[in-house]
Design a protein around this motif. Structure first.
Motif, PDB file in Angstrom:
ATOM      1  N   TYR A 115     -10.118  43.206  50.629  1.00 50.49           N
ATOM      2  CA  TYR A 115     -10.081  43.443  52.062  1.00 50.49           C
ATOM      3  C   TYR A 115     -10.501  42.200  52.823  1.00 50.49           C
ATOM      4  O   TYR A 115     -11.427  41.487  52.423  1.00 50.49           O
ATOM      5  CB  TYR A 115     -11.035  44.581  52.440  1.00 50.49           C
ATOM      6  N   CYS A 116      -9.864  41.999  53.939  1.00 46.53           N
ATOM      7  CA  CYS A 116     -10.200  40.934  54.862  1.00 46.53           C
ATOM      8  C   CYS A 116     -11.068  41.521  55.974  1.00 46.53           C
ATOM      9  O   CYS A 116     -10.843  42.665  56.392  1.00 46.53           O
ATOM     10  CB  CYS A 116      -8.892  40.378  55.427  1.00 46.53           C
ATOM     11  N   ALA A 117     -12.021  40.745  56.446  1.00 44.87           N
ATOM     12  CA  ALA A 117     -12.914  41.203  57.508  1.00 44.87           C
ATOM     13  C   ALA A 117     -13.112  40.090  58.525  1.00 44.87           C
ATOM     14  O   ALA A 117     -13.073  38.908  58.177  1.00 44.87           O
ATOM     15  CB  ALA A 117     -14.253  41.634  56.931  1.00 44.87           C
ATOM     16  N   ALA A 118     -13.376  40.491  59.771  1.00 46.35           N
ATOM     17  CA  ALA A 118     -13.575  39.530  60.847  1.00 46.35           C
ATOM     18  C   ALA A 118     -14.681  39.987  61.780  1.00 46.35           C
ATOM     19  O   ALA A 118     -14.796  41.176  62.088  1.00 46.35           O
ATOM     20  CB  ALA A 118     -12.280  39.339  61.634  1.00 46.35           C
ATOM     21  N   ASP A 119     -15.465  39.037  62.226  1.00 43.43           N
ATOM     22  CA  ASP A 119     -16.508  39.324  63.210  1.00 43.43           C
ATOM     23  C   ASP A 119     -16.906  38.003  63.846  1.00 43.43           C
ATOM     24  O   ASP A 119     -16.763  36.938  63.238  1.00 43.43           O
ATOM     25  CB  ASP A 119     -17.721  39.976  62.534  1.00 43.43           C
ATOM     26  N   GLN A 120     -17.460  38.065  65.041  1.00 44.57           N
ATOM     27  CA  GLN A 120     -17.873  36.827  65.693  1.00 44.57           C
ATOM     28  C   GLN A 120     -19.166  36.265  65.120  1.00 44.57           C
ATOM     29  O   GLN A 120     -19.525  35.118  65.394  1.00 44.57           O
ATOM     30  CB  GLN A 120     -17.983  37.048  67.202  1.00 44.57           C
ATOM     31  N   SER A 121     -19.832  37.044  64.293  1.00 48.58           N
ATOM     32  CA  SER A 121     -21.060  36.610  63.635  1.00 48.58           C
ATOM     33  C   SER A 121     -20.807  36.377  62.147  1.00 48.58           C
ATOM     34  O   SER A 121     -20.383  37.290  61.435  1.00 48.58           O
ATOM     35  CB  SER A 121     -22.150  37.661  63.812  1.00 48.58           C
ATOM     36  N   PHE A 122     -21.083  35.174  61.673  1.00 43.47           N
ATOM     37  CA  PHE A 122     -20.936  34.854  60.251  1.00 43.47           C
ATOM     38  C   PHE A 122     -21.849  35.750  59.419  1.00 43.47           C
ATOM     39  O   PHE A 122     -21.435  36.300  58.396  1.00 43.47           O
ATOM     40  CB  PHE A 122     -21.281  33.380  60.045  1.00 43.47           C
ATOM     41  N   TYR A 123     -23.074  35.926  59.865  1.00 48.98           N
ATOM     42  CA  TYR A 123     -24.026  36.756  59.125  1.00 48.98           C
ATOM     43  C   TYR A 123     -23.516  38.187  59.008  1.00 48.98           C
ATOM     44  O   TYR A 123     -23.600  38.806  57.948  1.00 48.98           O
ATOM     45  CB  TYR A 123     -25.380  36.733  59.825  1.00 48.98           C
ATOM     46  N   THR A 124     -22.971  38.708  60.098  1.00 52.99           N
ATOM     47  CA  THR A 124     -22.491  40.088  60.101  1.00 52.99           C
ATOM     48  C   THR A 124     -21.342  40.260  59.111  1.00 52.99           C
ATOM     49  O   THR A 124     -21.233  41.291  58.449  1.00 52.99           O
ATOM     50  CB  THR A 124     -22.056  40.492  61.511  1.00 52.99           C
ATOM     51  N   VAL A 125     -20.492  39.243  58.999  1.00 46.95           N
ATOM     52  CA  VAL A 125     -19.415  39.295  58.006  1.00 46.95           C
ATOM     53  C   VAL A 125     -20.011  39.345  56.601  1.00 46.95           C
ATOM     54  O   VAL A 125     -19.645  40.195  55.779  1.00 46.95           O
ATOM     55  CB  VAL A 125     -18.470  38.085  58.141  1.00 46.95           C
ATOM     56  N   VAL A 126     -20.948  38.460  56.315  1.00 39.04           N
ATOM     57  CA  VAL A 126     -21.506  38.352  54.966  1.00 39.04           C
ATOM     58  C   VAL A 126     -22.167  39.660  54.528  1.00 39.04           C
ATOM     59  O   VAL A 126     -22.024  40.073  53.369  1.00 39.04           O
ATOM     60  CB  VAL A 126     -22.507  37.183  54.888  1.00 39.04           C
ATOM     61  N   VAL A 127     -22.844  40.311  55.425  1.00 36.09           N
ATOM     62  CA  VAL A 127     -23.560  41.539  55.043  1.00 36.09           C
ATOM     63  C   VAL A 127     -22.663  42.766  55.083  1.00 36.09           C
ATOM     64  O   VAL A 127     -23.115  43.873  54.799  1.00 36.09           O
ATOM     65  CB  VAL A 127     -24.802  41.777  55.921  1.00 36.09           C
ATOM     66  N   GLY A 128     -21.395  42.567  55.405  1.00 35.10           N
ATOM     67  CA  GLY A 128     -20.448  43.669  55.324  1.00 35.10           C
ATOM     68  C   GLY A 128     -20.373  44.564  56.537  1.00 35.10           C
ATOM     69  O   GLY A 128     -19.859  45.682  56.433  1.00 35.10           O
ATOM     70  N   SER A 129     -20.849  44.092  57.659  1.00 36.36           N
ATOM     71  CA  SER A 129     -20.852  44.910  58.874  1.00 36.36           C
ATOM     72  C   SER A 129     -19.860  44.398  59.918  1.00 36.36           C
ATOM     73  O   SER A 129     -20.030  44.673  61.112  1.00 36.36           O
ATOM     74  CB  SER A 129     -22.267  44.948  59.472  1.00 36.36           C
ATOM     75  N   ALA A 130     -18.834  43.710  59.497  1.00 35.49           N
ATOM     76  CA  ALA A 130     -17.831  43.180  60.420  1.00 35.49           C
ATOM     77  C   ALA A 130     -17.166  44.310  61.195  1.00 35.49           C
ATOM     78  O   ALA A 130     -17.033  45.431  60.686  1.00 35.49           O
ATOM     79  CB  ALA A 130     -16.775  42.395  59.652  1.00 35.49           C
ATOM     80  N   ASP A 131     -16.732  44.014  62.405  1.00 39.01           N
ATOM     81  CA  ASP A 131     -16.147  45.084  63.227  1.00 39.01           C
ATOM     82  C   ASP A 131     -14.641  45.211  63.055  1.00 39.01           C
ATOM     83  O   ASP A 131     -14.046  46.129  63.612  1.00 39.01           O
ATOM     84  CB  ASP A 131     -16.515  44.913  64.712  1.00 39.01           C
ATOM     85  N   SER A 132     -14.006  44.330  62.295  1.00 42.23           N
ATOM     86  CA  SER A 132     -12.579  44.435  62.040  1.00 42.23           C
ATOM     87  C   SER A 132     -12.315  44.312  60.544  1.00 42.23           C
ATOM     88  O   SER A 132     -12.842  43.393  59.900  1.00 42.23           O
ATOM     89  CB  SER A 132     -11.803  43.347  62.786  1.00 42.23           C
ATOM     90  N   TRP A 133     -11.465  45.203  60.052  1.00 47.34           N
ATOM     91  CA  TRP A 133     -11.124  45.217  58.628  1.00 47.34           C
ATOM     92  C   TRP A 133      -9.624  45.440  58.466  1.00 47.34           C
ATOM     93  O   TRP A 133      -9.004  46.159  59.250  1.00 47.34           O
ATOM     94  CB  TRP A 133     -11.861  46.351  57.905  1.00 47.34           C
ATOM     95  N   GLY A 134      -9.074  44.829  57.413  1.00 49.30           N
ATOM     96  CA  GLY A 134      -7.692  45.089  57.074  1.00 49.30           C
ATOM     97  C   GLY A 134      -7.571  46.307  56.176  1.00 49.30           C
ATOM     98  O   GLY A 134      -8.569  46.951  55.843  1.00 49.30           O
ATOM     99  N   GLN A 135      -6.322  46.614  55.790  1.00 48.93           N
ATOM    100  CA  GLN A 135      -6.058  47.788  54.964  1.00 48.93           C
ATOM    101  C   GLN A 135      -6.201  47.510  53.477  1.00 48.93           C
ATOM    102  O   GLN A 135      -6.258  48.438  52.673  1.00 48.93           O
ATOM    103  CB  GLN A 135      -4.647  48.302  55.245  1.00 48.93           C
ATOM    104  N   GLY A 136      -6.227  46.247  53.106  1.00 48.53           N
ATOM    105  CA  GLY A 136      -6.436  45.902  51.708  1.00 48.53           C
ATOM    106  C   GLY A 136      -5.159  45.564  50.963  1.00 48.53           C
ATOM    107  O   GLY A 136      -4.070  46.014  51.326  1.00 48.53           O
ATOM    108  N   THR A 137      -5.315  44.774  49.906  1.00 51.60           N
ATOM    109  CA  THR A 137      -4.212  44.436  49.017  1.00 51.60           C
ATOM    110  C   THR A 137      -4.725  44.514  47.585  1.00 51.60           C
ATOM    111  O   THR A 137      -5.829  44.057  47.282  1.00 51.60           O
ATOM    112  CB  THR A 137      -3.639  43.043  49.346  1.00 51.60           C
ATOM    113  N   GLN A 138      -3.924  45.113  46.720  1.00 56.54           N
ATOM    114  CA  GLN A 138      -4.355  45.357  45.341  1.00 56.54           C
ATOM    115  C   GLN A 138      -4.165  44.107  44.488  1.00 56.54           C
ATOM    116  O   GLN A 138      -3.084  43.489  44.490  1.00 56.54           O
ATOM    117  CB  GLN A 138      -3.548  46.507  44.736  1.00 56.54           C
TER     118      GLN A 138
END
Length: 123
Positions: free
Chosen positions: A95-118
Motif C-alpha cells: 500500500y502507498c500512503a501520503a501525509d503532510q507529516s513524515f512522522y505521521t507516514v512512518v507511524v502508519g497514521s497517514a490520511d491518504s491510502w491507496g487500494q494496494g497491489t499484490q
C-alpha cells in the motif's frame, strides 16, 4: 487528501526484482511525505519505507534495508518502490500512503491510502 493508485505488483521468483509505482492526484503532491506499507495474509500491516516531500530523506524498515529503494518524481506525481533480491517473506499486498507529516507516514497514521497491489514471491 490525495488519491493514490498503486501499480506494478505481480508474481516473481525469489531473488528477482519488481518496481512498484504509486500515482497521486492533486496539485499538492510535492508537499506530501510518502510511504509504502505491506500486509501479508494473517499479519498486521507493517511499515516498509518512507520519503519526505523533497525526496532528500528516506527511512526503511530493517527487513528491507539494502534491498528496497524508495524514490519520487514530483513532476509526475509518482512515488516508486524498487524491490530487489526479493524473498518469499516479501509476499504481501503493498500500500502507498501520503501525509503532510513524515512522522505521521512512518507511524502508519497517514490520511491518504491507496487500494494496494499484490506482490507474490515464489521460492
Amino acid at each position: 487528501q490525495v488519491q493514490l493508485v498503486e501499480s506494478g505488483g505481480g508474481l516473481v521468483q525469489a531473488g528477482g526484482s519488481l518496481r512498484l509505482s504509486c500515482a497521486a492526484s492533486g496539485r499538492t503532491f510535492s508537499s506530501y511525505a510518502m510511504g509504502w506499507f505491506r500486509q501479508a495474509p494473517g499479519k498486521e500491516r507493517e511499515f516498509v519505507a518512507a520519503i519526505n516531500w523533497r525526496g532528500e530523506s528516506t527511512y526503511y524498515a530493517d527487513s528491507v534495508k539494502g534491498r528496497f529503494t524508495i524514490s519520487r518524481d514530483n513532476a509526475k506525481n509518482t512515488v516508486y518502490l524498487q524491490m530487489n533480491s526479493l524473498k518469499p517473506d516479501d509476499t504481501a499486498v503493498y500500500y502507498c500512503a501520503a501525509d503532510q507529516s513524515f512522522y505521521t507516514v512512518v507511524v502508519g497514521s497517514a490520511d491518504s491510502w491507496g487500494q494496494g497491489t499484490q506482490v507474490t514471491v515464489s521460492s
